[in-house]
Design a protein around this motif. Structure first.
Motif, short mmCIF file in Angstrom:
data_model
loop_
_atom_site.label_atom_id
_atom_site.label_comp_id
_atom_site.label_asym_id
_atom_site.label_seq_id
_atom_site.Cartn_x
_atom_site.Cartn_y
_atom_site.Cartn_z
N SER A 79 8.50 -7.65 0.55
CA SER A 79 8.46 -7.54 2.00
C SER A 79 9.84 -7.91 2.54
O SER A 79 10.84 -7.82 1.84
CB SER A 79 7.37 -8.45 2.56
OG SER A 79 7.24 -8.30 3.96
N GLU A 517 4.11 5.07 8.69
CA GLU A 517 5.38 4.57 8.16
C GLU A 517 6.46 4.62 9.23
O GLU A 517 6.71 5.66 9.83
CB GLU A 517 5.82 5.41 6.96
CG GLU A 517 7.14 4.96 6.37
CD GLU A 517 7.59 5.80 5.20
OE1 GLU A 517 8.61 5.45 4.56
OE2 GLU A 517 6.93 6.83 4.91
N TRP A 535 6.60 1.58 2.24
CA TRP A 535 5.46 1.44 3.14
C TRP A 535 4.17 1.83 2.43
O TRP A 535 4.12 2.84 1.72
CB TRP A 535 5.63 2.33 4.36
CG TRP A 535 4.44 2.31 5.28
CD1 TRP A 535 4.14 1.35 6.21
CD2 TRP A 535 3.37 3.25 5.32
NE1 TRP A 535 2.95 1.65 6.83
CE2 TRP A 535 2.45 2.81 6.30
CE3 TRP A 535 3.10 4.42 4.61
CZ2 TRP A 535 1.30 3.51 6.61
CZ3 TRP A 535 1.93 5.12 4.90
CH2 TRP A 535 1.04 4.66 5.90
N THR A 540 1.47 -3.17 3.82
CA THR A 540 2.73 -3.50 4.49
C THR A 540 2.47 -4.27 5.79
O THR A 540 3.20 -5.20 6.13
CB THR A 540 3.53 -2.23 4.78
OG1 THR A 540 3.80 -1.56 3.54
CG2 THR A 540 4.84 -2.55 5.47
#
Length: 596
Positions: A79, A517, A535, A540
């Motif tokens: 992340s 996304e 993504w 996410t």
């Protein structure tokens, strides 16, 4: 989740009369046992087979477990920020619970198209799942640690706990179990509601209405009772903290500060962050030692939540105290919208005062007791109101001054403060016409003007560093030291600058991350974001959401930590004369102490 199978009506005896005697009693008992068994099967759906007569405490379905495994493995992908073991376990557990639910839905839809009932999986199917789980989860866990090490290297983070890392799978299992039990509690509530409604309406309608009722109750609890109760409790807790004074902060002895001698705003009404703001900051001597010139003592005005009941009155009180202290007679005047509990980043105001040689005034006001990350979620309307009311109150006095006697009017805000600061303006022209310059740091993704400027950027420019209308007024950068694009085009008149790090979750978080996304992930990553970050639906979103509370727990220049960048940001916006690159480097060391 599988639906309850319809319960067949009992076959009447051939003579049309109810059964009597021992045979009738046996038939009735058999009928009741059959109904009970069917109801039990309907509630269980597609379950793992029990061994012998031993009843399992937690039954799971094969499709759900496959979904949980896939999303649990994907949760280890990188992340924006480095994650500790406990946080990784939390993200993994939530992702696994989402995957389990998606697996159930997928299985239900497939059975509907295949027109068949649920079947009990074979022992071999469970063994295949177990083998894949060991291999895939182990591989994902190992890759996750590798990616986390690289992210820590990019940001210069040295903290690492091997024990927390080892504990992360167990944390994930606990979180998954709790969420699974919560879901099954809702399922039981649904079955109860459907049975109750089935006494008055048809079974299909009862099931639909039951789901609607359960979903409505769950949403009401989360968005109303639970969330409202949590916010109220947090307000009370942080309200008590607001009465305290930070260690080392003393009531000012200067009449140039709110809460000091002659101030129209009592010291006790400033709140914790207001007292920190007016009771600290560089003195004229410290500023003069940096600029090597005779400097003035800066003016700082502030109004806390206890100063007045509503935002309009607080703004009027703050501006009245600013005027009393001579703030409108200074060369530079800054309207600062605070974040959360009224906090003002010292680096933002200190840099402004140093570069202005102390001939400056700053005004701010509090609009919440809550810390920044919580205010970010629930106090957006208060931030908007505070930013608009404060600027309008300042502008009302400023605009009535003779044109040659007005100070240069600047606006600034960090995080939710930038959201509130934007609220006073309608767009680029308004910012250019009513201010001498603007500096916003870490703007939330929902900022109206920020989104307008970013969404309408020039083709070919990335979302992490967009170019809007050739950069004539508004520009963006993650590091003003290395340059503010477009460097080859003029930047005359009022300058509006946004500071935003590629790794700042405050800037990039949005509910739309769950299903679509964004450009900033599909494009080339920033210098402190891994290329391996991709993504994925739902995953996410939860990863970036989990980054939010820890966005400032990283070194300066990353995440939501903006300190040294204020020096070069204000230097670009204010355009002071007489400062060399060496001077700016020295000032960065002043506003960003080594221990930070």
């Amino acid at each position: 989740m599988t639906q309850d199978p319809p319960v067949p009506a009992p076959s009447p005896p051939s003579d049309g009369q109810p059964p009597t005697g021992a045979g009738g009693a046996a038939a009735g008992a058999a009928e009741r046992a059959g109904k009970a068994e069917q109801a039990k099967q309907g509630e269980q759906g597609e379950q793992a087979p029990a061994s012998g007569k031993r009843r399992r405490r937690v039954r799971v379905t094969l499709p759900g477990c496959w979904g949980a495994l896939v999303l649990a493995c994907l949760s280890f992908t990188p992340s924006l920020l480095p994650r500790g073991g406990v946080l990784q376990g939390l993200i993994c557990g939530i992702s696994a619970a989402i995957g389990y639910g998606l697996g159930l839905v997928a299985a239900f839809v497939w059975r509907a198209f295949a027109d068949r009932d649920a079947r009990s999986p074979s022992r071999r199917s469970w063994l295949v799942l177990l083998g894949c789980a060991v291999v895939l989860f182990g591989l994902a866990f190992g890759l996750g640690q590798y990616w986390q090490q690289r992210i820590r290297g990019l940001m210069g983070v040295t903290d690492y706990s091997a024990l927390a890392t080892v504990a992360s799978p167990f944390v994930a299992l606990l979180v998954f179990y709790l969420l699974l039990m919560a879901g099954r509690g809702l399922r039981r509530l649904y079955h109860w509601a459907a049975r109750l409604l089935g006494r008055r309406i048809g079974p299909r309608a009862a099931r639909v209405v039951g789901w609607v009722l359960v979903a409505g109750v769950a949403w009401s609890l989360v968005s109303g009772v639970l969330l409202g109760g949590f916010v109220n409790a947090a307000n009370e807790a942080f309200g008590v903290r607001d009465t305290q004074t930070p260690e080392g902060v003393q009531r000012p002895t200067s009449a140039l500060r709110s809460g000091g001698p002659g101030s129209l705003v009592p010291w006790d009404s400033l709140g914790r962050q207001g007292r920190a703001f007016t009771g600290s900051g560089p003195t004229a001597g410290e500023i003069g030692a940096f600029t090597r010139r005779a400097a003035e003592e800066p003016v700082r005005a502030y109004a806390g939540l206890s100063t007045a009941e509503d935002a309009e009155t607080r703004a009027e009180r703050a501006v009245a105290d600013l005027r009393r202290a001579g703030g409108f007679e200074r060369e530079n005047l800054l309207v600062m919208t605070t974040t959360g509990s009224g906090w003002v980043d010292p680096a933002a105001v200190d840099s402004f005062e140093y570069l202005g040689n102390g001939d400056s005034a700053t005004v701010a006001m509090q609009y919440s007791y809550l810390p920044s990350w919580l205010s970010y979620l629930v106090d957006q309307s208060k931030a908007r109101e505070a930013g608009r009311e404060l600027f309008d109150a300042v502008y009302d006095v400023w605009s009535k001054l003779p044109q040659g006697e007005r100070p240069r009017l600047f606006v600034a805000g960090e995080s939710l403060g930038s959201f509130g600061g934007e609220a006073a303006f309608s767009g680029e022209y308004d910012l250019r016409n009513r201010t001498a310059g603007t500096l916003f740091a870490g703007p939330p993704n929902f900022n109206t003007l920020f989104r307008e400027f970013s969404d309408h950027r020039e083709a070919g420019t990335p979302e992490i560093e967009p170019v809007y209308k050739e950069g004539r007024t508004v520009r963006f950068t993650d590091d003003p030291v290395s340059g503010i694009p477009p460097a080859d085009r003029p930047w005359d008149g009022t300058r509006v600058l946004y500071l935003m790090h590629p790794s700042d979750p405050i800037v990039w978080w949005s509910p739309s991350l769950a299903l679509s996304e964004p450009d900033w992930i599909g494009e080339a990553p920033g210098k402190d974001v891994l290329e391996e970050m991709v993504w994925m639906p739902f995953v996410t979103f939860w990863q970036v959401t989990a980054d939010l509370p820890f966005s400032t727990d990283v070194p300066d220049g990353h995440g939501h930590t903006y300190k040294a960048a204020y020096v070069d940001g204000w230097n670009a916006v204010m355009r002071p004369e007489g400062f060399t690159a060496q001077d700016l480097e020295k000032l960065r060391g002043i506003v960003r102490p080594a221990q930070d």
